[in-house]
Design a protein around this motif. Structure first.
Motif, PDB file in Angstrom:
ATOM      1  N   ARG A   1      47.692  30.651  42.659  1.00 44.16           N
ATOM      2  CA  ARG A   1      48.499  31.656  43.356  1.00 44.16           C
ATOM      3  C   ARG A   1      48.463  32.990  42.628  1.00 44.16           C
ATOM      4  O   ARG A   1      48.372  34.049  43.253  1.00 44.16           O
ATOM      5  CB  ARG A   1      49.949  31.184  43.483  1.00 44.16           C
ATOM      6  CG  ARG A   1      50.179  30.070  44.496  1.00 44.16           C
ATOM      7  CD  ARG A   1      51.649  29.970  44.844  1.00 44.16           C
ATOM      8  NE  ARG A   1      52.157  31.199  45.450  1.00 44.16           N
ATOM      9  CZ  ARG A   1      53.445  31.509  45.556  1.00 44.16           C
ATOM     10  NH1 ARG A   1      54.364  30.690  45.066  1.00 44.16           N
ATOM     11  NH2 ARG A   1      53.822  32.636  46.122  1.00 44.16           N
ATOM     12  N   VAL A   2      48.546  32.933  41.309  1.00 48.42           N
ATOM     13  CA  VAL A   2      48.487  34.151  40.512  1.00 48.42           C
ATOM     14  C   VAL A   2      47.161  34.868  40.729  1.00 48.42           C
ATOM     15  O   VAL A   2      47.112  36.091  40.910  1.00 48.42           O
ATOM     16  CB  VAL A   2      48.703  33.831  39.018  1.00 48.42           C
ATOM     17  CG1 VAL A   2      48.342  35.031  38.140  1.00 48.42           C
ATOM     18  CG2 VAL A   2      50.143  33.407  38.761  1.00 48.42           C
ATOM     19  N   ARG A   3      46.072  34.105  40.714  1.00 47.74           N
ATOM     20  CA  ARG A   3      44.760  34.707  40.932  1.00 47.74           C
ATOM     21  C   ARG A   3      44.687  35.398  42.294  1.00 47.74           C
ATOM     22  O   ARG A   3      44.210  36.531  42.412  1.00 47.74           O
ATOM     23  CB  ARG A   3      43.672  33.640  40.853  1.00 47.74           C
ATOM     24  CG  ARG A   3      42.249  34.205  41.018  1.00 47.74           C
ATOM     25  CD  ARG A   3      41.265  33.114  41.387  1.00 47.74           C
ATOM     26  NE  ARG A   3      41.540  32.605  42.723  1.00 47.74           N
ATOM     27  CZ  ARG A   3      41.460  31.321  43.072  1.00 47.74           C
ATOM     28  NH1 ARG A   3      41.134  30.395  42.190  1.00 47.74           N
ATOM     29  NH2 ARG A   3      41.732  30.951  44.306  1.00 47.74           N
ATOM     30  N   THR A   4      45.178  34.742  43.331  1.00 45.68           N
ATOM     31  CA  THR A   4      45.158  35.320  44.678  1.00 45.68           C
ATOM     32  C   THR A   4      45.977  36.598  44.739  1.00 45.68           C
ATOM     33  O   THR A   4      45.539  37.614  45.292  1.00 45.68           O
ATOM     34  CB  THR A   4      45.693  34.304  45.698  1.00 45.68           C
ATOM     35  OG1 THR A   4      44.854  33.137  45.682  1.00 45.68           O
ATOM     36  CG2 THR A   4      45.691  34.892  47.107  1.00 45.68           C
ATOM     37  N   LEU A   5      47.173  36.567  44.149  1.00 47.78           N
ATOM     38  CA  LEU A   5      48.028  37.758  44.154  1.00 47.78           C
ATOM     39  C   LEU A   5      47.399  38.893  43.360  1.00 47.78           C
ATOM     40  O   LEU A   5      47.466  40.065  43.756  1.00 47.78           O
ATOM     41  CB  LEU A   5      49.402  37.410  43.580  1.00 47.78           C
ATOM     42  CG  LEU A   5      50.315  36.577  44.481  1.00 47.78           C
ATOM     43  CD1 LEU A   5      51.498  36.038  43.694  1.00 47.78           C
ATOM     44  CD2 LEU A   5      50.790  37.409  45.674  1.00 47.78           C
TER      45      LEU A   5
END
Length: 443
Positions: free
Chosen positions: A209-213
């Motif tokens: 999720r962090v990577r996507t954000l």
């Protein structure tokens, strides 16, 4: 009859014995001036020419001073100023699990973070720091303190799997942190990072999720990594690979990664960071104090990795002093590499300024003295018995001068420190707040 060119009105003209713009590297300008208009650097030119060309509303003449870009603290936990000296002389995990985390669970609140961050801002500004990258709970409270202090900050959207007074789980850390970013996104002095705490406190699903954000919002990812040998051993036992390799497989090693500490690195780790364009936030004093080890910064520099300097929190350093970090980074690199030429003074000043700005994606805004950039500036007096004689002002900044020699600081062209005194924060109020929190924490 001789004609005279009309003077241009500007807000501020700063004249100094030396100006070190940091960019281009290796340049030291003597008897130069910086012209400031609307918070930005309008010109950098010889002082005599500046007097002929500009009519400043404010003229600041600094006789035996060196003018440099404002220092950038690439890794801090600002509110932990309220835990300065609380649990000294402990190894990292015992320090965290037996002392710091219990104290945080008991005391951390919006008010704690606001007061602690304000105390940190005062310390940093007085020491020439104009920008810091923070990682802590209640970033909304930190934002309020930063704006009151009038300095620049990149506030971390902290992510953990376990609950705190700020959030219950990873989803709530992210949602609340992003809401703070939305609330303050129009503030010119505030910037944001995604700040997953460390590989050992964040799951693969949360990292994804962090990577996507990070990709969607174009935000840096600010994270502790490879701080201790135990962390790496545990990572291998749990995931089968070193933590940095785990992050690579999750797509998190790239130009927006700020790998904090990066103490225990193999040649392959260094090559990976260099190849992917990641940055390292080197915190030499904290790493020494917690006996975490010595980051191979000489090898990182040779490999071309961008390095910035951080203090870490006052609880694991005791000072938010970037002059100390420059000096310690240089001495530690020389000692650990066996090379007295490793990390020369000019490189260390770059790490404390433009290196940090590049890591945060702010190098078009700050980190060097260049036309068009924000006038984030720091003046250091070398007119002292402890700094005489001066053969090289760059060398003196790293090896002889200290934060006590900072006389003036500007953020976006606004004076924040003048003649050694804070202009917008009051010491008596800050000390009173610190005493109140000390009484509570010490119970």
């Amino acid at each position: 009859m001789q004609s005279h060119e009309a003077q241009t009105d500007i807000d501020l003209l700063i004249e100094a014995r030396w100006v070190i713009p940091v960019e281009p590297a290796g340049v030291v300008l003597e008897h130069h001036a910086v012209a400031v208009q609307d918070g930005r650097i309008a010109d950098l030119l010889p002082s005599d020419e500046a007097r002929r060309r500009y009519r400043p509303r404010t003229l600041r003449t600094l006789g035996e001073h060196v003018l440099i870009p404002g220092l950038i603290n690439l890794h801090a936990h600002a509110a932990m100023n309220l835990l300065r000296g609380y649990a000294d002389d402990q190894p990292l995990m015992r320090w965290l699990t037996e002392h710091i985390w219990p104290a945080e669970q008991k005391h951390v609140s919006h008010e704690f973070v606001r007061d602690g961050t304000l105390l940190a801002c005062a310390e940093m500004l007085r020491g020439g720091v104009t920008t810091f990258s923070d990682m802590y709970f209640f970033p909304d409270a930190a934002a309020e303190a930063v704006l009151e202090a009038g300095m620049r900050a990149a506030l971390g959207i902290v992510v953990l799997e376990f609950p705190s007074a700020w959030a219950a789980d990873a989803d709530q850390y992210l949602s609340k942190g992003l809401a703070v970013r939305d609330r303050f996104k129009h503030e010119a002095l505030l910037h944001f990072t995604l700040a997953p705490h460390a590989p050992y406190t964040v799951s693969d699903a949360t990292f994804e999720r962090v990577r996507t954000l990070a990709e969607q919002l174009d935000l840096p990812v600010h994270m502790h990594i490879h701080e201790t040998a135990d962390e790496i051993e545990q990572g291998i036992a749990q995931h089968g690979v070193r933590p940095l390799e785990r992050l690579r497989r999750l797509g998190l090693v790239g130009p927006n990664l700020i790998a904090v500490h990066s103490v225990h690195l193999t040649d392959d780790d260094i090559a990976l960071l260099a190849r992917e364009g990641a940055s390292v936030a080197h915190c030499p004093t904290s790493n020494m104090k917690l006996a975490s080890g010595a980051s191979p910064t000489a090898a990182l520099a040779v490999a071309g990795v961008n390095i910035g300097l951080g203090t870490d929190g006052a609880a694991s350093n005791n000072r938010l002093d970037m002059f100390q970090e420059m000096r310690h980074a240089g001495l530690l690199a020389k000692l650990s590499s066996g090379d007295a030429a490793a990390l020369a003074a000019g490189h260390l000043l770059h790490m404390a300024t433009l290196g940090g700005a590049r890591a945060l994606g702010l190098d078009a805004e700050t980190g060097s003295i260049a036309t068009g950039k924000s006038a984030d500036l720091c003046a250091v007096s070398l007119d002292d018995a402890a700094t005489r004689p001066c053969y090289s002002p760059v060398s003196h900044l790293v090896y002889a001068a200290g934060r006590e020699h900072v006389t003036d600081v500007w953020v976006a062209g606004e004076a924040r420190v003048e003649n050694g005194s804070l202009l917008h924060l009051h010491n008596n109020d800050l000390k009173a707040r610190a005493r109140l929190w000390q009484n509570q924490v010490a119970l």
